[in-house]
Design a protein around this motif. Structure first.
Motif, PDB file in Angstrom:
ATOM      1  N   UNK A 234      -2.035   3.035 -11.601  1.00  0.00           N
ATOM      2  CA  UNK A 234      -1.212   4.229 -11.687  1.00  0.00           C
ATOM      3  C   UNK A 234      -1.046   4.865 -10.308  1.00  0.00           C
ATOM      4  N   UNK A 235       0.216   5.148  -9.959  1.00  0.00           N
ATOM      5  CA  UNK A 235       0.491   5.778  -8.676  1.00  0.00           C
ATOM      6  C   UNK A 235       0.542   4.825  -7.509  1.00  0.00           C
ATOM      7  N   UNK A 236       0.499   3.525  -7.770  1.00  0.00           N
ATOM      8  CA  UNK A 236       0.490   2.544  -6.674  1.00  0.00           C
ATOM      9  C   UNK A 236       1.862   2.376  -6.037  1.00  0.00           C
TER      10      UNK A 236
ATOM     11  N   UNK B 126       9.262   7.753 -22.070  1.00  0.00           N
ATOM     12  CA  UNK B 126       8.997   8.737 -23.111  1.00  0.00           C
ATOM     13  C   UNK B 126       8.297   8.122 -24.323  1.00  0.00           C
ATOM     14  N   UNK B 127       8.322   6.807 -24.409  1.00  0.00           N
ATOM     15  CA  UNK B 127       7.701   6.148 -25.557  1.00  0.00           C
ATOM     16  C   UNK B 127       6.179   6.039 -25.433  1.00  0.00           C
ATOM     17  N   UNK B 128       5.631   6.191 -24.259  1.00  0.00           N
ATOM     18  CA  UNK B 128       4.175   6.034 -24.170  1.00  0.00           C
ATOM     19  C   UNK B 128       3.624   6.285 -22.792  1.00  0.00           C
ATOM     20  N   UNK B 129       3.582   7.546 -22.392  1.00  0.00           N
ATOM     21  CA  UNK B 129       3.005   7.899 -21.099  1.00  0.00           C
ATOM     22  C   UNK B 129       1.723   8.694 -21.293  1.00  0.00           C
ATOM     23  N   UNK B 130       0.981   8.852 -20.227  1.00  0.00           N
ATOM     24  CA  UNK B 130      -0.278   9.593 -20.290  1.00  0.00           C
ATOM     25  C   UNK B 130      -0.559  10.222 -18.942  1.00  0.00           C
TER      26      UNK B 130
ATOM     27  N   UNK C  50       0.861  -1.187   0.000  1.00  0.00           N
ATOM     28  CA  UNK C  50       0.000   0.000   0.000  1.00  0.00           C
ATOM     29  C   UNK C  50       0.896   1.236   0.000  1.00  0.00           C
ATOM     30  N   UNK C  51       0.665   2.133  -0.957  1.00  0.00           N
ATOM     31  CA  UNK C  51       1.465   3.353  -1.034  1.00  0.00           C
ATOM     32  C   UNK C  51       1.096   4.282   0.119  1.00  0.00           C
TER      33      UNK C  51
ATOM     34  N   UNK D  91      -1.829  10.400 -11.621  1.00  0.00           N
ATOM     35  CA  UNK D  91      -0.424  10.558 -11.950  1.00  0.00           C
ATOM     36  C   UNK D  91      -0.310  11.336 -13.259  1.00  0.00           C
ATOM     37  N   UNK D  92       0.548  12.345 -13.260  1.00  0.00           N
ATOM     38  CA  UNK D  92       0.753  13.131 -14.475  1.00  0.00           C
ATOM     39  C   UNK D  92       1.669  12.439 -15.470  1.00  0.00           C
ATOM     40  N   UNK D  93       2.349  11.392 -15.060  1.00  0.00           N
ATOM     41  CA  UNK D  93       3.319  10.734 -15.933  1.00  0.00           C
ATOM     42  C   UNK D  93       3.163   9.228 -15.798  1.00  0.00           C
ATOM     43  N   UNK D  94       2.040   8.727 -16.246  1.00  0.00           N
ATOM     44  CA  UNK D  94       1.696   7.322 -16.052  1.00  0.00           C
ATOM     45  C   UNK D  94       2.096   6.482 -17.256  1.00  0.00           C
ATOM     46  N   UNK D  95       2.812   5.390 -16.981  1.00  0.00           N
ATOM     47  CA  UNK D  95       3.243   4.504 -18.061  1.00  0.00           C
ATOM     48  C   UNK D  95       2.056   3.774 -18.663  1.00  0.00           C
ATOM     49  N   UNK D  96       2.061   3.669 -19.965  1.00  0.00           N
ATOM     50  CA  UNK D  96       1.000   2.945 -20.693  1.00  0.00           C
ATOM     51  C   UNK D  96       1.506   1.611 -21.212  1.00  0.00           C
TER      52      UNK D  96
END
Length: 326
Positions: free
Chosen positions: A263-265, A301-305, A208-209, A310-315
């Motif tokens: 995301x953000x976990x 940098x190849x695929x975030x959203x 748990x974060x 989270x402002x920089x979540x990996x996809x």
């Protein structure tokens, strides 16, 4: 035609019947009063017998409760949980016996349910009233009243809960007395409030974060999990990393750690902690864990959203390989 003697007997018989049924009104009234008095005396005697019987029963129950309360002892487990032990029957229970309960304890008795909640996930409450439209009036343990909407055609089934089980938190969910979604959420939430952010589910580790820095990743902690008995230590990500490292050495086989979560976990943080542990116990001097983590911005940098968390979540998923020299 009848004979004179028969007629005479008939007249005498009739006279006797008339004389028997023609008693004075005062005599009849006295008879009724006597009967009523006798009935009242009988009722009074019956009430006295019932009162005496109830008094004896009450005294017997009081003596029984007194003796029962003397048989029960309140003890505390190693985990700080209260339980009860009967010295006569050798019975052990988490639930407080009735003979030890006070007025406040009986107020909490009743039919308690897990109520779905948008903020907490689930809260414990009692259904105090069913409204005309099918909604339920709920009162929580804290005394907060609210209305729980119900669909008459497809009502939500509320799961029961024992109040005594709420304090029995486990570091492994398979040890729970009752395994369901509400109790799992409750167990994880209450442990997180105590900064116990790690919980096992068998061989799986739930993290748990806490959204804060905790003193859980020191060099002393690494040594404790690397050289100690992980089965006797609290759940930790170091235990997972150490188990993989030792399995690699003993079995001479590659090992994998799968880290997943929304995301953000805290997936990136968990990856960093595992790499730090492996670098420390393997004797890395070149800061290999930092070199691997420095590649994250390029990969992301190849695929975030941007998401709500989270402002920089990996996809996408990331694969990292760490090689060890023999």
């Amino acid at each position: 035609w009848t004979s004179p003697s028969l007629c005479t007997n008939h007249k005498h018989s009739r006279a006797r019947r008339i004389s028997q049924s023609s008693s004075p009104p005062e005599a009849r009234e006295t008879t009724k009063q006597a009967q009523g008095k006798a009935e009242r005396e009988q009722e009074q005697l019956e009430q006295e017998r019932q009162t005496s019987s109830q008094s004896k029963t009450g005294k017997q129950k009081a003596r029984k409760n007194m003796s029962s309360s003397q048989e029960w002892s309140e003890l505390v487990s190693e985990d700080g949980l209260v339980y009860y032990y009967n010295s006569v029957t050798q019975e052990t229970t988490w639930d407080k016996p009735d003979c030890l309960k006070g007025a406040g304890d009986f107020e909490q008795d009743g039919d308690w349910k897990w109520i779905p909640d948008n903020e907490e996930g689930y809260v414990v409450g009692q259904v105090t009233q069913e409204l005309f439209n099918g909604d339920l009036a709920i009162r929580t343990l804290d005394g907060v009243d609210f209305t729980f909407p119900q669909n008459k055609k497809n009502p939500v089934k509320l799961l029961p809960v024992q109040l005594s089980s709420l304090n029995k938190l486990q570091d492994d969910l398979v040890k729970l007395d009752t395994v369901n979604d509400p109790f799992i959420v409750h167990n994880l939430r209450e442990r997180c409030k105590k900064n116990d952010i790690y919980t096992y589910v068998g061989d799986i580790l739930i993290s748990i974060n806490p959204f804060q820095q905790l003193p859980l990743y020191t060099a002393a902690t690494m040594e404790k999990y690397h050289h100690g008995d992980a089965d006797k230590l609290p759940p930790h990500v170091f235990a997972i990393a150490d188990a993989c490292y030792k399995a690699m050495l003993n079995r001479k086989q590659n090992q994998s750690v799968l880290i997943s979560g929304e995301s953000g976990a805290g997936k990136t943080e968990a990856t960093k902690v595992i790499l730090q542990f492996l670098a420390e116990i393997a004797g890395s001097a070149g800061g290999v864990e930092q070199q691997v983590l420095l590649a994250n911005p390029i990969l992301e940098a190849f695929g975030n959203a941007k998401t709500v968390r989270n402002n920089n979540s990996s996809r996408f998923g990331k694969w990292m390989e760490v090689h060890f020299d023999k």
